[in-house]
Design a protein around this motif. Structure first.
Motif, PDB file in Angstrom:
ATOM      1  N   TYR A 262       0.828  -1.195   0.000  1.00 20.90           N
ATOM      2  CA  TYR A 262       0.000   0.000   0.000  1.00 20.90           C
ATOM      3  C   TYR A 262       0.867   1.251   0.000  1.00 20.90           C
ATOM      4  CZ  TYR A 262      -3.729  -3.154   1.530  1.00 20.90           C
ATOM      5  OH  TYR A 262      -4.640  -4.176   1.620  1.00 20.90           O
ATOM      6  N   CYS A 263       0.435   2.220  -0.750  1.00 21.72           N
ATOM      7  CA  CYS A 263       1.052   3.540  -0.776  1.00 21.72           C
ATOM      8  C   CYS A 263       0.316   4.426   0.224  1.00 21.72           C
ATOM      9  CB  CYS A 263       0.924   4.088  -2.195  1.00 21.72           C
ATOM     10  SG  CYS A 263       1.409   5.791  -2.420  1.00 21.72           S
ATOM     11  N   VAL A 264       1.063   5.263   0.949  1.00 20.51           N
ATOM     12  CA  VAL A 264       0.465   6.166   1.933  1.00 20.51           C
ATOM     13  C   VAL A 264       1.058   7.563   1.768  1.00 20.51           C
ATOM     14  CG1 VAL A 264      -0.019   4.375   3.637  1.00 20.51           C
ATOM     15  CG2 VAL A 264       2.186   5.554   3.675  1.00 20.51           C
ATOM     16  N   ALA A 265       0.314   8.562   2.256  1.00 22.14           N
ATOM     17  CA  ALA A 265       0.771   9.945   2.134  1.00 22.14           C
ATOM     18  C   ALA A 265       0.238  10.792   3.281  1.00 22.14           C
ATOM     19  CB  ALA A 265       0.311  10.546   0.809  1.00 22.14           C
ATOM     20  N   GLU A 266       1.102  11.585   3.850  1.00 21.79           N
ATOM     21  CA  GLU A 266       0.764  12.604   4.847  1.00 21.79           C
ATOM     22  C   GLU A 266       1.875  13.647   4.824  1.00 21.79           C
ATOM     23  OE1 GLU A 266      -1.840  13.265   6.714  1.00 21.79           O
ATOM     24  OE2 GLU A 266      -2.870  11.478   5.982  1.00 21.79           O
ATOM     25  N   PRO A 267       1.584  14.851   5.237  1.00 21.52           N
ATOM     26  CA  PRO A 267       2.643  15.875   5.210  1.00 21.52           C
ATOM     27  C   PRO A 267       3.846  15.543   6.082  1.00 21.52           C
ATOM     28  CG  PRO A 267       0.507  16.913   5.355  1.00 21.52           C
ATOM     29  CD  PRO A 267       0.275  15.433   5.530  1.00 21.52           C
ATOM     30  N   GLN A 268       3.609  14.995   7.290  1.00 19.30           N
ATOM     31  CA  GLN A 268       4.711  14.806   8.223  1.00 19.30           C
ATOM     32  C   GLN A 268       5.473  13.511   8.000  1.00 19.30           C
ATOM     33  OE1 GLN A 268       5.756  17.182  10.194  1.00 19.30           O
ATOM     34  NE2 GLN A 268       4.135  18.420   9.298  1.00 19.30           N
ATOM     35  N   GLY A 269       4.774  12.425   7.681  1.00 23.08           N
ATOM     36  CA  GLY A 269       5.450  11.143   7.510  1.00 23.08           C
ATOM     37  C   GLY A 269       5.670  10.434   8.826  1.00 23.08           C
ATOM     38  N   SER A 270       5.502   9.119   8.810  1.00 24.14           N
ATOM     39  CA  SER A 270       5.644   8.315  10.025  1.00 24.14           C
ATOM     40  C   SER A 270       5.832   6.862   9.634  1.00 24.14           C
ATOM     41  CB  SER A 270       4.393   8.463  10.896  1.00 24.14           C
ATOM     42  OG  SER A 270       4.394   7.534  11.953  1.00 24.14           O
ATOM     43  N   MET A 271       6.403   6.087  10.562  1.00 27.12           N
ATOM     44  CA  MET A 271       6.499   4.648  10.346  1.00 27.12           C
ATOM     45  C   MET A 271       5.311   3.922  10.978  1.00 27.12           C
ATOM     46  SD  MET A 271      10.579   3.931  10.692  1.00 27.12           S
ATOM     47  CE  MET A 271      10.865   4.892  12.158  1.00 27.12           C
ATOM     48  N   TYR A 272       4.329   4.665  11.446  1.00 31.17           N
ATOM     49  CA  TYR A 272       3.164   4.081  12.098  1.00 31.17           C
ATOM     50  C   TYR A 272       1.932   4.256  11.221  1.00 31.17           C
ATOM     51  CZ  TYR A 272       6.385   4.078  15.965  1.00 31.17           C
ATOM     52  OH  TYR A 272       7.486   3.872  16.741  1.00 31.17           O
ATOM     53  N   SER A 273       1.270   3.155  10.914  1.00 30.48           N
ATOM     54  CA  SER A 273       0.164   3.186   9.966  1.00 30.48           C
ATOM     55  C   SER A 273      -0.977   4.075  10.434  1.00 30.48           C
ATOM     56  CB  SER A 273      -0.346   1.772   9.703  1.00 30.48           C
ATOM     57  OG  SER A 273      -0.822   1.185  10.895  1.00 30.48           O
ATOM     58  N   GLN A 274      -1.201   4.180  11.740  1.00 33.94           N
ATOM     59  CA  GLN A 274      -2.340   4.954  12.231  1.00 33.94           C
ATOM     60  C   GLN A 274      -2.170   6.452  12.000  1.00 33.94           C
ATOM     61  OE1 GLN A 274      -0.375   2.858  13.940  1.00 33.94           O
ATOM     62  NE2 GLN A 274      -0.245   3.366  16.106  1.00 33.94           N
ATOM     63  N   GLN A 275      -0.969   6.892  11.624  1.00 35.53           N
ATOM     64  CA  GLN A 275      -0.729   8.302  11.343  1.00 35.53           C
ATOM     65  C   GLN A 275      -1.212   8.727   9.954  1.00 35.53           C
ATOM     66  OE1 GLN A 275       0.544  10.413  13.681  1.00 35.53           O
ATOM     67  NE2 GLN A 275       0.432   8.665  15.049  1.00 35.53           N
ATOM     68  N   TYR A 276      -1.590   7.757   9.131  1.00 37.84           N
ATOM     69  CA  TYR A 276      -1.906   8.054   7.745  1.00 37.84           C
ATOM     70  C   TYR A 276      -3.412   8.022   7.487  1.00 37.84           C
ATOM     71  CZ  TYR A 276       3.022   7.575   6.715  1.00 37.84           C
ATOM     72  OH  TYR A 276       4.380   7.744   6.686  1.00 37.84           O
ATOM     73  N   LEU A 277      -3.897   9.097   6.889  1.00 40.70           N
ATOM     74  CA  LEU A 277      -5.286   9.149   6.444  1.00 40.70           C
ATOM     75  C   LEU A 277      -5.426   8.735   4.987  1.00 40.70           C
ATOM     76  CD1 LEU A 277      -6.507  12.494   8.046  1.00 40.70           C
ATOM     77  CD2 LEU A 277      -6.966  10.169   8.826  1.00 40.70           C
ATOM     78  N   HIS A 278      -4.368   8.921   4.214  1.00 40.57           N
ATOM     79  CA  HIS A 278      -4.457   8.681   2.777  1.00 40.57           C
ATOM     80  C   HIS A 278      -3.767   7.366   2.418  1.00 40.57           C
ATOM     81  CE1 HIS A 278      -5.939  12.737   2.431  1.00 40.57           C
ATOM     82  NE2 HIS A 278      -4.867  13.196   3.034  1.00 40.57           N
ATOM     83  N   TRP A 279      -4.546   6.450   1.858  1.00 42.10           N
ATOM     84  CA  TRP A 279      -4.060   5.124   1.480  1.00 42.10           C
ATOM     85  C   TRP A 279      -4.485   4.812   0.060  1.00 42.10           C
ATOM     86  CZ3 TRP A 279      -1.602   1.423   4.749  1.00 42.10           C
ATOM     87  CH2 TRP A 279      -1.420   1.848   6.071  1.00 42.10           C
ATOM     88  N   GLY A 280      -3.630   4.109  -0.680  1.00 46.45           N
ATOM     89  CA  GLY A 280      -4.041   3.570  -1.961  1.00 46.45           C
ATOM     90  C   GLY A 280      -4.799   2.270  -1.767  1.00 46.45           C
ATOM     91  N   GLN A 281      -5.242   1.695  -2.875  1.00 50.05           N
ATOM     92  CA  GLN A 281      -6.013   0.449  -2.825  1.00 50.05           C
ATOM     93  C   GLN A 281      -5.130  -0.776  -2.649  1.00 50.05           C
ATOM     94  OE1 GLN A 281      -9.515   0.144  -2.888  1.00 50.05           O
ATOM     95  NE2 GLN A 281      -9.216   2.308  -2.428  1.00 50.05           N
ATOM     96  N   GLY A 282      -3.857  -0.634  -2.937  1.00 55.58           N
ATOM     97  CA  GLY A 282      -2.928  -1.744  -2.769  1.00 55.58           C
ATOM     98  C   GLY A 282      -2.648  -2.463  -4.070  1.00 55.58           C
ATOM     99  N   THR A 283      -1.463  -3.050  -4.141  1.00 54.39           N
ATOM    100  CA  THR A 283      -1.084  -3.868  -5.294  1.00 54.39           C
ATOM    101  C   THR A 283      -0.448  -5.158  -4.775  1.00 54.39           C
ATOM    102  OG1 THR A 283       0.132  -3.870  -7.403  1.00 54.39           O
ATOM    103  CG2 THR A 283       1.195  -2.759  -5.570  1.00 54.39           C
ATOM    104  N   GLN A 284      -0.845  -6.276  -5.360  1.00 53.25           N
ATOM    105  CA  GLN A 284      -0.390  -7.576  -4.877  1.00 53.25           C
ATOM    106  C   GLN A 284       1.003  -7.898  -5.419  1.00 53.25           C
ATOM    107  OE1 GLN A 284      -2.041 -10.014  -2.814  1.00 53.25           O
ATOM    108  NE2 GLN A 284       0.006 -10.944  -2.880  1.00 53.25           N
ATOM    109  N   VAL A 285       1.871  -8.294  -4.522  1.00 52.05           N
ATOM    110  CA  VAL A 285       3.190  -8.810  -4.885  1.00 52.05           C
ATOM    111  C   VAL A 285       3.261 -10.257  -4.407  1.00 52.05           C
ATOM    112  CG1 VAL A 285       5.670  -8.651  -4.453  1.00 52.05           C
ATOM    113  CG2 VAL A 285       4.318  -6.567  -4.814  1.00 52.05           C
TER     114      VAL A 285
END
Length: 121
Positions: A94-117
């Motif tokens: 999954y791709c994520v985006a926020e202005p500040q950036g974090s290694m914690y998923s709960q900090q992100y509001l913006h997520w992509g749909q995901g791509t399978q690897v």
């Protein structure tokens, strides 16, 4: 509203390579910290890589130098080059985006749909 679209996933053999892309729309990529998380079946979502607005990069320990995150702000796109892929790397990325950036998923509001690897042995 920021929209994120991943691409580049697929099936690869153990030791192979893939390059994931994340296209950013509805916002300016240069104003955002962009990152990657992944989730394998039956497991928690986990941090993979992050590239902050100032281009400082962070990686999960399991990457061990195999992955490289980069960005092209002119194209509003982030990339994840994955080399020496292992079966344990199989997951939805999954791709994520926020202005500040974090290694914690709960900090992100913006997520992509995901791509399978999928990495086969």
């Amino acid at each position: 509203q920021v929209h994120l679209q991943e691409s580049g996933g697929g099936l690869v053999q153990d030791g192979g390579s893939l390059r994931l892309s994340c296209a950013v729309s509805g916002g300016t990529a240069g104003a955002l910290s962009l990152g990657w998380f992944r989730q394998a079946p039956g497991k928690e979502r986990e941090f993979v890589a992050l590239i902050r607005r100032n281009n400082i990069k962070s990686y999960a320990d399991f990457v061990e130098g195999r992955f490289a995150v980069s960005r092209d702000n002119a194209k509003n796109t982030m990339y994840l080059q994955m080399n020496d892929l292992k079966v344990l790397d199989t997951a939805v990325y999954y791709c994520v985006a926020e202005p500040q950036g974090s290694m914690y998923s709960q900090q992100y509001l913006h997520w992509g749909q995901g791509t399978q690897v999928t990495v086969s042995s």
